[in-house]
Design an enzyme around this catalytic site. Structure first.
Site, PDB file in Angstrom:
ATOM      1  N   GLU A  48       0.852  -1.191   0.000  1.00 30.29           N
ATOM      2  CA  GLU A  48       0.000   0.000   0.000  1.00 30.29           C
ATOM      3  C   GLU A  48       0.886   1.240   0.000  1.00 30.29           C
ATOM      4  O   GLU A  48       2.003   1.217   0.508  1.00 30.29           O
ATOM      5  CB  GLU A  48      -0.909   0.003   1.235  1.00 30.29           C
ATOM      6  N   GLY A  49       0.398   2.314  -0.579  1.00 32.10           N
ATOM      7  CA  GLY A  49       1.160   3.556  -0.608  1.00 32.10           C
ATOM      8  C   GLY A  49       1.881   3.779  -1.914  1.00 32.10           C
ATOM      9  O   GLY A  49       2.586   4.771  -2.069  1.00 32.10           O
ATOM     10  N   CYS A  50       1.710   2.859  -2.846  1.00 40.30           N
ATOM     11  CA  CYS A  50       2.335   3.002  -4.163  1.00 40.30           C
ATOM     12  C   CYS A  50       1.268   3.417  -5.165  1.00 40.30           C
ATOM     13  O   CYS A  50       0.148   2.923  -5.114  1.00 40.30           O
ATOM     14  CB  CYS A  50       2.965   1.675  -4.606  1.00 40.30           C
ATOM     15  N   ALA A  51       1.625   4.319  -6.059  1.00 43.54           N
ATOM     16  CA  ALA A  51       0.677   4.749  -7.092  1.00 43.54           C
ATOM     17  C   ALA A  51       0.381   3.594  -8.043  1.00 43.54           C
ATOM     18  O   ALA A  51      -0.739   3.423  -8.505  1.00 43.54           O
ATOM     19  CB  ALA A  51       1.235   5.933  -7.861  1.00 43.54           C
ATOM     20  N   SER A  52       1.400   2.791  -8.324  1.00 43.66           N
ATOM     21  CA  SER A  52       1.249   1.607  -9.168  1.00 43.66           C
ATOM     22  C   SER A  52       0.903   0.423  -8.284  1.00 43.66           C
ATOM     23  O   SER A  52       1.024   0.484  -7.065  1.00 43.66           O
ATOM     24  CB  SER A  52       2.558   1.308  -9.892  1.00 43.66           C
TER      25      SER A  52
END
Length: 136
Positions: A48-52
């Site tokens: 979690e926390g990734c744009a991808s």
């Protein structure tokens, strides 16, 4: 504190003076990364926390840390390959001692990634550190 594989990347980056060449090198590293088994792309392995979309699957063998990873974005897959070079093969208790921010700064990544990518990279490092803390 960096592994030989990470030192190789740092040497290559020192040789590649242009950031666009470095960027292409990171993408190429991502292309060379083995794809993750689709069965491993589950909520428990998603970062979690990734744009991808990013998945990291840790493993321990003989007390040494390793992980497999994948992303739906080629540059992010390349960043996974960079992190793999930084952490793979280390004794699990040494994983938490790696100053990822300082090591990645040697590559200039902190200066050339968008804030979203930097946040995603930080989230991947945090996941690796958390997993190693539970494993050790």
């Amino acid at each position: 504190m960096a592994t030989a594989a990470f030192e190789d990347i740092a040497d290559t980056f020192a040789f590649l003076e242009d950031w666009e060449d470095r960027y292409r090198h990171v993408i190429e590293m991502g292309r060379d990364l083995a794809p993750l088994d689709p069965a491993m792309k589950v909520p428990a392995t998603k970062v979690e926390g990734c744009a991808s979309q990013v998945w990291l699957v840790p493993s321990l063998e003989a007390g040494r840390f390793d992980f497999a990873g994948d992303s739906d974005a080629m540059i992010v897959k390349g960043l996974i390959a960079v992190l793999h070079a930084l952490y793979a093969g280390l004794p699990v208790e040494e994983v938490r001692a790696v100053d990822a921010q300082a090591e990645l700064a040697r590559l200039g990544l902190d200066e050339h990634l968008s804030s979203q990518r930097s946040n995603g990279l930080r989230a991947m490092v945090e996941r690796i550190r958390a997993v190693s803390a539970h494993a050790g």
